[in-house]
Design an enzyme around this catalytic site. Structure first.
Site, PDB file in Angstrom:
ATOM      1  N   GLU A   1       0.820  -1.056  -0.215  1.00 46.08           N
ATOM      2  CA  GLU A   1       0.236  -0.115   0.142  1.00 46.08           C
ATOM      3  C   GLU A   1       0.839   1.226   0.071  1.00 46.08           C
ATOM      4  OE1 GLU A   1      -2.198   1.631  -0.448  1.00 46.08           O
ATOM      5  OE2 GLU A   1      -3.995   0.671   1.082  1.00 46.08           O
ATOM      6  N   ASP A   2       0.033   2.313  -0.660  1.00 45.41           N
ATOM      7  CA  ASP A   2       1.099   3.939  -0.390  1.00 45.41           C
ATOM      8  C   ASP A   2       0.451   4.416   0.802  1.00 45.41           C
ATOM      9  OD1 ASP A   2      -1.705   3.756  -1.013  1.00 45.41           O
ATOM     10  OD2 ASP A   2      -1.370   5.626  -2.597  1.00 45.41           O
TER      11      ASP A   2
ATOM     12  N   ASP B   1      -4.518   5.755   5.994  1.00 50.98           N
ATOM     13  CA  ASP B   1      -5.021   6.816   6.724  1.00 50.98           C
ATOM     14  C   ASP B   1      -5.880   6.689   7.982  1.00 50.98           C
ATOM     15  OD1 ASP B   1      -5.413   9.815   6.938  1.00 50.98           O
ATOM     16  OD2 ASP B   1      -6.450  10.477   5.664  1.00 50.98           O
TER      17      ASP B   1
ATOM     18  N   ARG C   1       1.835  12.139  -9.351  1.00 54.00           N
ATOM     19  CA  ARG C   1       2.250  10.714  -9.238  1.00 54.00           C
ATOM     20  C   ARG C   1       3.724  10.890  -9.087  1.00 54.00           C
ATOM     21  NH1 ARG C   1      -1.981   7.497  -7.696  1.00 54.00           N
ATOM     22  NH2 ARG C   1      -3.847   8.254  -8.689  1.00 54.00           N
TER      23      ARG C   1
HETATM   24  P1  IMP Z   1      -8.057   4.976   4.322  1.00 51.17           P
HETATM   25  O1  IMP Z   1      -9.040   4.414   3.669  1.00 51.17           O
HETATM   26  O2  IMP Z   1      -8.395   7.020   5.134  1.00 51.17           O
HETATM   27  O3  IMP Z   1      -6.485   4.459   4.599  1.00 51.17           O
HETATM   28  O4  IMP Z   1      -7.069   5.818   2.881  1.00 51.17           O
HETATM   29  C1  IMP Z   1      -6.484   4.852   2.141  1.00 51.17           C
HETATM   30  C2  IMP Z   1      -5.889   5.465   0.732  1.00 51.17           C
HETATM   31  O5  IMP Z   1      -6.497   6.898   0.824  1.00 51.17           O
HETATM   32  C3  IMP Z   1      -4.993   5.778   0.482  1.00 51.17           C
HETATM   33  O6  IMP Z   1      -4.537   4.285  -0.122  1.00 51.17           O
HETATM   34  C4  IMP Z   1      -4.902   6.468  -1.021  1.00 51.17           C
HETATM   35  O7  IMP Z   1      -4.914   6.177  -1.733  1.00 51.17           O
HETATM   36  C5  IMP Z   1      -5.450   7.673   0.268  1.00 51.17           C
HETATM   37  N1  IMP Z   1      -4.420   8.230   1.101  1.00 51.17           N
HETATM   38  C6  IMP Z   1      -5.344   8.918   1.771  1.00 51.17           C
HETATM   39  N2  IMP Z   1      -3.958  10.381   2.770  1.00 51.17           N
HETATM   40  C7  IMP Z   1      -3.087  10.272   1.278  1.00 51.17           C
HETATM   41  C8  IMP Z   1      -2.643  11.433   0.957  1.00 51.17           C
HETATM   42  O8  IMP Z   1      -1.798  11.925   1.291  1.00 51.17           O
HETATM   43  N3  IMP Z   1      -2.578  11.844  -0.078  1.00 51.17           N
HETATM   44  C9  IMP Z   1      -2.853  11.072  -1.359  1.00 51.17           C
HETATM   45  N4  IMP Z   1      -3.158  10.147  -1.403  1.00 51.17           N
HETATM   46  C10 IMP Z   1      -4.012   9.631   0.284  1.00 51.17           C
HETATM   47 MG    MG Z   2      -4.455   3.918  -2.244  1.00 51.13          MG
END
Ligand code: IMP
Ligand code: MG
Length: 189
Positions: free
Chosen positions: A111-112, A115, A177
């Site tokens: 994963e990148d 959050d 990106r």
């Molecule tokens: P989560 O479901 O809130 O954990 O979000 C995960 C996804 O949201 C990641 O895989 C990213 O694609 C996107 N994301 C969350 N934070 C960032 C950020 O700071 N920059 C860019 N994409 C983000």
């Molecule tokens: Mg992502």
């Protein structure tokens, strides 16, 4: 920590939207090689299937797989959780599924960024239901204190603050990106 002035030098074409450098290109390279070495040790004798989560994990996946000295296999999934906004909707949609069977496989999700954790939580349940032998997660970034869903993350590249970041795969509305470092985003959403 570098200043916006550094960003202007490194990525002048994007500099008006970029704040400070959160992770430099050299720190990324070093950490990726450490993670690759660790994964090589941990998975010796049972090469994992690396599952990259498109699109944000593409840069990380590309570098990380070359730092792993095992005959890994590679596949990708695409999920959509954000749309063009910067806060998660909590609704995850599978846009592209895997091409391979997971039964009995050692699966390592790449994963990148984690959050809220909602995306990963969904993926873990979705992939876990396909009976892999093991299912672990390697995330490049972990946003500290932001998790709404508790995560068991086997590998974490860097823990960062809550700011929205771009670069090295991470985007805002599909842009940035291709930056080789990770920056805070200060432009319009
Ligand atoms: P989560 O479901 O809130 O954990 O979000 C995960 C996804 O949201 C990641 O895989 C990213 O694609 C996107 N994301 C969350 N934070 C960032 C950020 O700071 N920059 C860019 N994409 C983000
Ligand atoms: Mg992502």
């Amino acid at each position: 920590m570098n200043s916006p002035a550094d960003a202007a030098v490194d990525a002048h074409w994007a500099a008006h939207d970029l704040g400070e450098v959160v992770v430099s290109a050299s720190d990324l390279a070093q950490r990726v090689s450490e993670l690759g070495a660790q994964i090589t040790r941990d998975y010796a004798g049972r090469p994992p299937l690396l599952v990259g989560v498109l699109k944000g994990a593409v840069n990380f996946m590309s570098d990380l797989m070359r730092a792993i000295e095992l005959p890994v296999e590679v596949d990708f999934m695409a999920v959509s959780s954000y749309g063009a906004a910067t806060k998660t909707s909590g609704v995850v949609r599978i846009v592209k599924d895997l091409d391979v069977d997971l039964v009995g496989r050692d699966v390592l999700v790449i994963e990148d960024v984690v959050d809220s954790g909602l995306t990963l939580n969904y993926l873990r349940q979705y992939l876990g239901a396909r009976e892999p032998r093991s299912l672990e997660v390697c995330t490049l970034l972990l946003k500290e204190g932001e998790q709404r869903v508790e995560q068991d993350l086997r590998y974490v590249g860097f823990s960062i603050g809550p700011s929205f970041v771009v670069g090295y795969g991470l985007d805002v509305a599909e842009r940035y990106r291709n930056l080789d470092a990770i920056y805070t985003y200060v432009g319009a959403i």
